[in-house]
Design an enzyme around this catalytic site. Structure first.
Site, mmCIF file in Angstrom:
data_model
loop_
_atom_site.group_PDB
_atom_site.id
_atom_site.type_symbol
_atom_site.label_atom_id
_atom_site.label_comp_id
_atom_site.label_asym_id
_atom_site.label_seq_id
_atom_site.Cartn_x
_atom_site.Cartn_y
_atom_site.Cartn_z
ATOM 1 N N GLY A 33 0.835 -1.189 0.000
ATOM 2 C CA GLY A 33 0.000 0.000 0.000
ATOM 3 C C GLY A 33 0.865 1.233 0.000
ATOM 4 N N GLY A 34 0.240 2.374 0.147
ATOM 5 C CA GLY A 34 0.976 3.630 0.077
ATOM 6 C C GLY A 34 1.983 3.800 1.195
ATOM 7 N N GLY A 36 3.476 1.208 2.949
ATOM 8 C CA GLY A 36 4.483 0.177 3.092
ATOM 9 C C GLY A 36 4.049 -1.137 2.486
ATOM 10 N N VAL A 38 3.907 -5.633 3.235
ATOM 11 C CA VAL A 38 3.878 -6.676 4.247
ATOM 12 C C VAL A 38 4.364 -7.970 3.616
ATOM 13 C CG1 VAL A 38 2.457 -7.963 5.874
ATOM 14 C CG2 VAL A 38 1.970 -5.551 5.439
ATOM 15 N N LYS A 53 6.423 -5.942 8.328
ATOM 16 C CA LYS A 53 5.881 -4.725 7.719
ATOM 17 C C LYS A 53 7.036 -3.779 7.471
ATOM 18 C CE LYS A 53 2.325 -1.193 8.518
ATOM 19 N NZ LYS A 53 1.266 -0.734 9.476
ATOM 20 N N ASP A 146 -8.615 3.641 14.222
ATOM 21 C CA ASP A 146 -8.926 3.112 12.892
ATOM 22 C C ASP A 146 -9.521 1.709 12.987
ATOM 23 O OD1 ASP A 146 -7.147 2.663 9.739
ATOM 24 O OD2 ASP A 146 -9.127 3.470 10.150
#
Length: 947
Positions: A33-34, A36, A38, A53, A146
């Site tokens: 993703g933006g 990082g 995994v 990660k 979140d």
């Protein structure tokens, strides 16, 4: 074709695997993703799967927030939270976080599969686990911010095992409020509490409870409570509207559950349930009622507005508080001059505050509960170490007391210094036992390293060294403050030794500042040394250099030579090995040696210095010097740790690799046998470190001319690596390359070529077509294709290998080896001038290098035979004689016979020693018998003509 991201990460694998504390071997990428990426990996210490990660580069990334996530996750120890394993910074500066590996799916994925909703019992089970995770976080003062379906993971798809993940934007209420700028909205719009959507900075745990309400609403009703196409639309609904009406066709949930959801979605924080613990308790009651079909309980609506319970800070453990209290009193040496001799009889009671039967039981229970492999045996070994350590401490305590109180042979000031030294060691045991009593699996596997890191008791009897140390503070308040800080430093050291780098660094940095305020230079040096070591481990090289320099100068000012020496050795390694500044490293070596000399010698420090010097020499291509340093380090390490300690095995492996690089294959094999035996005594048969030892031993046996042994060792290693690391792992690829070399030496050319092709294909898929990791497999395949007569393919493969090596100036020896292989290729084509040019080009480099012995011998042989083929026997003699005098163990008998026969012909045709020529030819006849009758007949015919 592999994209740039894959190639870039492939180069980081080695850095992660080489980190002796993290010890992670990465297997494959699972998400990106933006912020990082995994990856799935395996932790070498335990063999368990982990998730790694890795923070991506670019303007959207925030290393500070990433570090905060790691620190937060490390502080949360609950089964409903994804487990922290380790974190740090790679050599290239990329932060990484290691967590437990979870097999299964996210709640978001399950909802998509289940047409948007879960069975009510499953929805309650998931929400109950999330509430438990939030209860743990809120008790630590952490707001997740979140909570949403994609951040809830279902291991093996089980709702009752759900775990809360991704604390990347979590915030600690009491710690750092600067990570989020004023007014900045952080979170996922459809799950934000109204106060969070407004960008308020005074969020507490009730914001997470609103998000939990959104999650539970979606899981029960099969639709989001605040849907929308645009962020502004969603946020407007969150702020001003009730949840959207529920679509028809779905059964209504129990009234009690619907009431709870409504309470969680209240717009004002004070109208929601007050805490995650209340939510968890309510969900537990609903789950019980569902299980027992208690319709009456499910019809109730027990929600009442509750008084807000603010998150409380974590309390300091009673054990740590007691350690500080005992430490503050243990230094008091203002005893009356006529004190009775019994004052020297309380040493056992003093050490019992650190190590006693109850503490032994607590340590064992904690280690066994960690679930680490062999935890009970680890507890027994650690207890034995502490028993021995305690006995030495008690005797040293009594001797220090008697020297002043009974024998009158030392001053009160020196007694104070000895007692202070011993108190530091008692505090180290307190810290170690307390940490192991609550250890997780990763910490438990590092118990041996932590025990080995206990400061040596004997140092407290080094009177000459202690006498020169700056006296302890005279004021009781300053002295008490010093001992309280010393207890905290002991805790930070143990955290360092068990790999909790970031937590330890935070503590050490604060301690260093407090030490400077206290103004006692020896302790200031100790705190700054630990801070610098931790900064280095976390990839902050510039900061580490600055801090370590401050530590050594504080140690010099405080006349604490042991700290000065450690600091200079650490600086030498960073500056000389990592930065390549050899002149500056030489200065640090001189200062380290001087400090060690003032101590009257110190095996541990001397071994560290030798290891650092050996590593620096290897980077300079000075393999003989490197080997000498490693050989000096090993007995010093054995003196400190014992002959079978893992630290000694690691040093021996370094020695073996240096020997193999220099061309001493037999010596390397002998050392690797010792390494393998040491690891087989200490580790499970399928442990990756066993496989690594087998790989080193197999590679050495290939070069030592024992390919049958090598095949068995490498096949065993390959089985371990394939099972534990996967076939695409760099170590597994390297194993296939070594195995193909063994098969080639055994004459199984077709098998060797097939295996080499597979190694190349795997390397290209893993690293990309231009990565340096592909060059060695290509070079091996090219040489084997030449011997198999597949000359066109061989030419293309060798050209690729040369091109890759050419981009790496440091790979000049490897590139010269490719030139020698291309000489063999041209010789097979009878293109003699081209072959001679390639051999001479290779030898120009190989003659000046300590390594590359096999390639050098092959080039001499090829050059001599090329001169013979072009009827220049006088020119052929010298290179063939050079080859004859080089390492030949790696050649099979027919190859040695071919060399002897070539030299015989060169000597005869050049007018040299003809008797020796016939003797060499006769010897060659016997050596060539395995090659078949045609080879023998050729020698017989020559002998018949040359009498």
């Amino acid at each position: 074709m592999v994209d740039d991201g894959d190639r870039e990460f492939a180069r980081t694998r080695a850095a992660l695997a080489a980190d002796t504390f993290a010890g992670i071997d990465v297997l494959r990428e699972t998400a990106s993703g933006g912020m990082g990426r995994v990856f799935e990996g395996v932790e070498l210490a335990t063999g368990r799967r982990v998730a790694v990660k890795l923070l991506a580069g670019g303007p959207r990334t925030d290393p500070t927030r990433f570090a905060a996530e790691a620190e937060i996750l490390e502080s949360l120890r609950d089964d409903s939270v994804v487990a922290y394993v380790a974190h740090g910074v790679l050599v290239g500066g990329e932060p990484y976080l290691v967590m437990e590996w979870l097999e299964g799916e996210t709640l978001a994925e399950r909802l998509r599969r289940e047409d948007g909703a879960l069975p009510v019992a499953d929805a309650v089970a998931v929400a109950r686990r999330v509430a438990s995770a939030l209860e743990c976080a809120h008790e630590k003062g952490v707001v997740h911010r979140d909570v949403k379906p994609s951040n809830v993971f279902l291991p093996a798809g089980a709702p009752a095992e759900a775990k809360l993940i991704d604390f990347g934007i979590a915030r600690q209420l009491e710690v750092d409020r600067q990570l989020t700028a004023t007014g900045q909205v952080v979170g996922t719009p459809g799950y934000m509490a109204p106060e969070q959507a407004l960008g308020r900075r005074d969020l507490d745990g009730r914001a997470d409870l609103f998000a939990l309400g959104c999650l539970l609403y979606e899981a029960v009703y099969g639709q989001a409570p605040f849907p929308g196409e645009e962020v502004v639309e969603i946020l407007a609904k969150v702020l001003m509207h009730d949840p959207q009406p529920v679509s028809s066709g779905r059964p209504a949930p129990p009234r009690r559950l619907a009431s709870l959801i409504q309470a969680l979605l209240a717009k004002e924080p004070e109208d929601r349930l007050a805490s995650a613990s209340l939510v968890a308790a309510e969900l537990a009651e609903i789950a019980r009622a569902l299980e027992h079909h208690d319709s009456a309980a499910l019809r109730r609506e027990p929600y009442r507005r509750a008084r807000v319970r603010r998150p409380r800070r974590a309390l300091v453990s009673l054990g740590a508080a007691l350690a500080v209290a005992v430490g503050a009193g243990a230094l008091s040496t203002d005893w009356p001059a006529d004190a009775p001799a019994e004052l020297c009889g309380g040493a056992g009671e003093a050490f019992a505050t650190a190590w006693s039967p109850p503490r032994r039981a607590a340590l064992r229970a904690g280690l066994v509960a960690s679930g680490a492999p062999g935890a009970a045996a680890t507890a027994d070994r650690l207890a034995a170490v502490l028993d021995d350590y305690g006995a030495r401490w008690v005797e040293a305590h009594r001797d220090a007391c008697r020297a002043t109180r009974i024998r009158g042979e030392q001053t009160e000031e020196l007694l104070g210094k000895r007692m202070s030294c011993l108190e530091r060691r008692r505090q180290a045991v307190v810290a170690l036992v307390e940490l192991m009593a609550r250890a997780d699996a990763t910490t438990a596997t590092r118990a041996g390293a932590a025990a080995a890191g206990l400061p040596e008791v004997a140092d407290c009897a080094e009177l000459a060294s202690l006498e020169q140390v700056v006296p302890l503070p005279a004021e009781p308040a300053r002295r008490a403050r010093l001992e309280a800080l010393a207890a905290e430093l002991a805790q930070a050291r143990v955290r360092y030794q068990t790999g909790a780098f970031q937590v330890a660094l935070t503590q050490a940095t604060a301690l260093a500042e407090a030490a400077r305020e206290l103004g006692y230079r020896p302790f200031e040096a100790e705190a700054e040394l630990l801070q610098g070591q931790l900064e280095h481990r976390l990839g902050k090289a510039e900061a580490a250099i600055k801090t370590l320099e401050a530590a050594v100068w504080a140690a010099e000012a405080g006349r604490l030579d042991v700290v000065a020496a450690r600091g200079w050795v650490d600086l030498l390694f960073i500056v000389g090995y990592e930065r390549g500044d050899h002149a500056r490293a030489k200065e640090h070596e001189q200062r380290a040696s001087a400090a060690i000399a003032r101590l009257g010698g110190h095996p541990d420090l001397e071994a560290n210095l030798e290891q650092g010097l050996g590593a620096i020499a290897a980077t300079q291509g000075k393999l003989g010097e490197s080997i000498s340093h490693f050989e000096k380090a090993i007995p010093l390490l054995e003196q400190v740790f014992g002959a079978g300690h893992p630290n000694v095995a690691g040093a021996r492996e370094n020695l073996a690799l240096a020997l193999l690089q220099r061309g001493d294959a037999a010596a390397a094999a002998s050392v690797m046998k010792q390494v393998l035996a040491m690891r087989e005594r200490a580790l499970d048969a399928k442990h990756p470190l066993i496989g690594r030892a087998l790989q080193g031993l197999g590679a050495a046996h290939v070069d030592a001319g024992e390919p049958a042994l090598a095949e068995a060792e490498l096949r065993r290693a390959l089985g371990i690596a394939d099972a534990g690391l996967g076939e695409a792992h760099p170590e597994t690829i390297e194993l296939r390359t070594h195995l193909s070399r063994a098969l080639h030496r055994l004459g199984r050319v077709d098998e060797a070529v097939e295996l080499a092709r597979k190694a190349v294909a795997l390397a290209e898929t893993t690293f990309g077509p231009d990565d340096v990791a592909l060059a060695s497999p290509l070079a091996v395949l090219g040489a084997q294709l030449t011997d198999a007569g597949q000359l066109r393919d061989a030419e293309q493969v060798l050209a690729r290998a040369e091109q890759i090596f050419a981009a790496r100036p440091s790979a000049r020896v490897e590139r010269a080896g490719v030139w020698a292989a291309r000489g063999d290729l041209e010789r097979r084509r009878a293109r003699w001038p081209e072959a001679i040019a390639q051999y001479e080009r290779a030898l120009e480099v190989l003659e000046r290098a300590e390594g590359g012995g096999q390639a050098r011998t092959r080039a001499w042989i090829g050059l001599g035979e090329a001169y013979l083929a072009t009827r220049r026997p006088k020119l052929a003699v010298a290179p063939l004689e050079r080859a004859k005098g080089g390492p030949l163990a790696w050649l099979d008998a027919p190859s040695v016979g071919a060399l002897d026969f070539a030299l015989a012909r060169a000597l005869w045709d050049s007018g040299g020693d003809r008797a020796r020529a016939r003797a060499l030819a006769s010897q060659a006849r016997d050596e060539l018998e395995p090659a078949g009758p045609r080879a023998v007949a050729r020698v017989d015919a020559w002998l018949a003509r040359h009498r």
